[in-house]
Design a protein around this motif. Structure first.
Motif, mmCIF file in Angstrom:
data_model
loop_
_atom_site.group_PDB
_atom_site.id
_atom_site.type_symbol
_atom_site.label_atom_id
_atom_site.label_comp_id
_atom_site.label_asym_id
_atom_site.label_seq_id
_atom_site.Cartn_x
_atom_site.Cartn_y
_atom_site.Cartn_z
ATOM 1 N N ALA A 16 0.838 -1.205 0.000
ATOM 2 C CA ALA A 16 0.000 0.000 0.000
ATOM 3 C C ALA A 16 0.871 1.252 0.000
ATOM 4 C CB ALA A 16 -0.907 -0.011 1.223
ATOM 5 N N GLY A 17 2.007 1.191 0.703
ATOM 6 C CA GLY A 17 2.919 2.344 0.761
ATOM 7 C C GLY A 17 3.436 2.706 -0.618
ATOM 8 N N PHE A 18 3.758 1.690 -1.415
ATOM 9 C CA PHE A 18 4.248 1.909 -2.782
ATOM 10 C C PHE A 18 3.180 2.645 -3.597
ATOM 11 C CE2 PHE A 18 5.023 0.869 -7.191
ATOM 12 C CZ PHE A 18 6.401 0.821 -7.330
ATOM 13 N N ASP A 19 1.950 2.171 -3.489
ATOM 14 C CA ASP A 19 0.862 2.792 -4.267
ATOM 15 C C ASP A 19 0.629 4.237 -3.828
ATOM 16 O OD1 ASP A 19 0.630 0.455 -5.652
ATOM 17 O OD2 ASP A 19 -1.090 -0.289 -4.510
ATOM 18 N N LYS A 20 0.816 4.497 -2.535
ATOM 19 C CA LYS A 20 0.640 5.872 -2.041
ATOM 20 C C LYS A 20 1.715 6.797 -2.609
ATOM 21 C CE LYS A 20 -1.185 4.509 2.441
ATOM 22 N NZ LYS A 20 -0.773 4.352 3.836
ATOM 23 N N LEU A 21 2.964 6.344 -2.633
ATOM 24 C CA LEU A 21 4.039 7.180 -3.193
ATOM 25 C C LEU A 21 3.860 7.326 -4.707
ATOM 26 C CD1 LEU A 21 7.333 6.119 -1.322
ATOM 27 C CD2 LEU A 21 6.044 8.254 -1.083
ATOM 28 N N LEU A 22 3.470 6.221 -5.357
ATOM 29 C CA LEU A 22 3.260 6.241 -6.812
ATOM 30 C C LEU A 22 2.213 7.289 -7.194
ATOM 31 C CD1 LEU A 22 4.061 4.725 -9.491
ATOM 32 C CD2 LEU A 22 2.029 3.316 -9.110
ATOM 33 N N ALA A 23 1.173 7.374 -6.377
ATOM 34 C CA ALA A 23 0.068 8.295 -6.680
ATOM 35 C C ALA A 23 0.495 9.763 -6.614
ATOM 36 C CB ALA A 23 -1.089 8.035 -5.716
ATOM 37 N N THR A 24 1.608 10.047 -5.937
ATOM 38 C CA THR A 24 2.078 11.445 -5.854
ATOM 39 C C THR A 24 2.851 11.852 -7.110
ATOM 40 O OG1 THR A 24 4.275 11.040 -4.865
ATOM 41 C CG2 THR A 24 2.388 11.154 -3.339
ATOM 42 N N LEU A 25 3.233 10.869 -7.937
ATOM 43 C CA LEU A 25 4.094 11.163 -9.094
ATOM 44 C C LEU A 25 3.321 11.841 -10.230
ATOM 45 C CD1 LEU A 25 6.217 7.881 -9.317
ATOM 46 C CD2 LEU A 25 6.838 10.069 -8.256
ATOM 47 N N ALA A 26 4.050 12.656 -10.988
ATOM 48 C CA ALA A 26 3.482 13.347 -12.142
ATOM 49 C C ALA A 26 3.034 12.315 -13.187
ATOM 50 C CB ALA A 26 4.540 14.266 -12.751
ATOM 51 N N PRO A 27 2.041 12.688 -14.023
ATOM 52 C CA PRO A 27 1.529 11.742 -15.021
ATOM 53 C C PRO A 27 2.631 11.195 -15.946
ATOM 54 C CG PRO A 27 0.122 13.677 -14.884
ATOM 55 C CD PRO A 27 1.294 13.958 -14.000
ATOM 56 N N GLY A 28 3.667 11.942 -16.185
ATOM 57 C CA GLY A 28 4.751 11.460 -17.046
ATOM 58 C C GLY A 28 5.681 10.477 -16.356
ATOM 59 N N ASN A 29 5.594 10.393 -15.052
ATOM 60 C CA ASN A 29 6.465 9.469 -14.316
ATOM 61 C C ASN A 29 5.774 8.162 -13.925
ATOM 62 O OD1 ASN A 29 8.802 11.062 -14.362
ATOM 63 N ND2 ASN A 29 8.134 12.249 -12.572
ATOM 64 N N GLN A 30 4.468 8.247 -13.697
ATOM 65 C CA GLN A 30 3.760 7.046 -13.203
ATOM 66 C C GLN A 30 3.815 5.837 -14.136
ATOM 67 O OE1 GLN A 30 -0.057 7.410 -11.391
ATOM 68 N NE2 GLN A 30 0.422 9.340 -10.377
ATOM 69 N N PRO A 31 3.667 6.038 -15.478
ATOM 70 C CA PRO A 31 3.560 4.856 -16.354
ATOM 71 C C PRO A 31 4.772 3.921 -16.293
ATOM 72 C CG PRO A 31 2.928 6.850 -17.528
ATOM 73 C CD PRO A 31 3.514 7.287 -16.220
ATOM 74 N N TRP A 32 5.956 4.460 -16.011
ATOM 75 C CA TRP A 32 7.133 3.589 -15.929
ATOM 76 C C TRP A 32 7.564 3.338 -14.479
ATOM 77 C CZ3 TRP A 32 11.169 6.080 -13.603
ATOM 78 C CH2 TRP A 32 11.161 7.480 -13.643
ATOM 79 N N ALA A 33 7.364 4.340 -13.612
ATOM 80 C CA ALA A 33 7.808 4.176 -12.212
ATOM 81 C C ALA A 33 6.988 3.108 -11.490
ATOM 82 C CB ALA A 33 7.727 5.510 -11.481
ATOM 83 N N LYS A 34 5.805 2.799 -12.012
ATOM 84 C CA LYS A 34 4.976 1.765 -11.372
ATOM 85 C C LYS A 34 5.672 0.392 -11.408
ATOM 86 C CE LYS A 34 1.945 0.193 -15.170
ATOM 87 N NZ LYS A 34 2.611 0.707 -16.380
ATOM 88 N N ASN A 35 6.615 0.219 -12.319
ATOM 89 C CA ASN A 35 7.325 -1.064 -12.429
ATOM 90 C C ASN A 35 8.596 -1.134 -11.584
ATOM 91 O OD1 ASN A 35 5.463 -2.142 -14.285
ATOM 92 N ND2 ASN A 35 6.419 -0.951 -15.931
ATOM 93 N N ALA A 36 8.914 -0.056 -10.885
ATOM 94 C CA ALA A 36 10.113 -0.075 -10.029
ATOM 95 C C ALA A 36 9.908 -1.093 -8.902
ATOM 96 C CB ALA A 36 10.350 1.314 -9.441
ATOM 97 N N ALA A 37 11.023 -1.624 -8.400
ATOM 98 C CA ALA A 37 10.926 -2.575 -7.287
ATOM 99 C C ALA A 37 10.715 -1.841 -5.966
ATOM 100 C CB ALA A 37 12.185 -3.432 -7.218
ATOM 101 N N ALA A 38 11.164 -0.593 -5.924
ATOM 102 C CA ALA A 38 10.981 0.214 -4.706
ATOM 103 C C ALA A 38 10.925 1.683 -5.087
ATOM 104 C CB ALA A 38 12.130 -0.023 -3.731
ATOM 105 N N LEU A 39 10.212 2.446 -4.281
ATOM 106 C CA LEU A 39 10.215 3.903 -4.409
ATOM 107 C C LEU A 39 10.774 4.448 -3.095
ATOM 108 C CD1 LEU A 39 6.705 4.545 -6.042
ATOM 109 C CD2 LEU A 39 8.948 4.736 -7.161
ATOM 110 N N VAL A 40 11.707 5.377 -3.229
ATOM 111 C CA VAL A 40 12.328 5.969 -2.039
ATOM 112 C C VAL A 40 12.110 7.474 -2.077
ATOM 113 C CG1 VAL A 40 14.475 6.344 -0.769
ATOM 114 C CG2 VAL A 40 14.141 4.202 -2.024
#
Ligand SMILES: Cc1cc2nc3c(=O)[nH]c(=O)nc-3n(C[C@H](O)[C@H](O)[C@H](O)COP(=O)(O)O)c2cc1C
Length: 192
Positions: A65-89
């Motif tokens: 859930a934490g990953f999805d919360k950080l992912l949701a803060t990303l700009a539309p140009g970043n989400q489509p590829w950053a969603k495949n990262a193993a971790a967000l820091v």
């Protein structure tokens, strides 16, 4: 790794620096907790003004859930590829020392130093990182429940690299475009 991404340098720069780049294609391989902790610890060994260490790292692993919360803060140009990262820091800067409330004028600089160190440690362990400033700072502050003296500086996508062919445009073209830098003569000057 695509060889076109290895920096072509004018001088003999070390391989770790030449080989680091910011990919968008990440594989399904997970990053272990131990690997992630090693990477973050390396960040803390960066120098900082007065050894103030004005940083914190708030991380989340893919599939949580934490990953999805950080992912949701990303700009539309970043989400489509950053969603495949193993971790967000999320790298967090501490603007004022909590006890004295004194402003730390170098907090951004020092968070950047820590980020450099952690990215190089990551690469040594075959983990690539992609820094992003394209995210909603207010939302990220809320998600991470930051106190008033702290500020999210960047969100880093971390993961093992995958094939550029997996990406859609315009990301695929960016993944395959060689990296470039301004020539050293244009940014360094000898003061007589
Ligand atoms: C502070 C900062 C913010 C960045 N923000 C983004 C971003 O929001 N999205 C993105 O795709 N790349 C972002 N980048 C990555 C840069 O575009 C990238 O580092 C630069 O083009 C050099 O490429 P290289 O890291 O592959 O050498 C950011 C980099 C930094 C240092």
């Amino acid at each position: 790794m695509s060889s076109i991404k290895i920096a072509t340098t004018q001088n003999e720069v070390i391989d770790l620096i030449k080989n680091r780049w910011s990919p968008r294609s990440f594989s399904a391989k997970d990053i272990s907790q131990a690997t992630l902790e090693t990477i973050l610890e390396a960040g803390t060994w960066a120098p900082s003004a007065n050894n103030s260490q004005p940083w914190r790292f708030i991380y989340a692993l893919r599939g949580t859930a934490g990953f999805d919360k950080l992912l949701a803060t990303l700009a539309p140009g970043n989400q489509p590829w950053a969603k495949n990262a193993a971790a967000l820091v999320a790298t967090i800067g501490i603007r004022e020392t909590p006890d004295t409330q004194q402003k730390n004028h170098y907090y951004m600089h020092d968070v950047g130093m820590a980020t450099s160190y952690l990215l190089l440690q990551a690469l040594e362990m075959e983990v690539y990182g992609h820094i992003m400033a394209g995210f909603n700072k207010q939302q990220a502050s809320e998600v991470a429940a930051l106190p008033a003296n702290e500020e999210p500086v960047s969100i880093i996508a971390l993961g093992y690299i995958d094939d550029a062919e997996k990406l859609e445009e315009p990301y695929k073209t960016r993944e395959l475009t060689p990296r470039s830098r301004n020539p050293i003569a244009t940014i360094a000057a000898h003061l007589d």
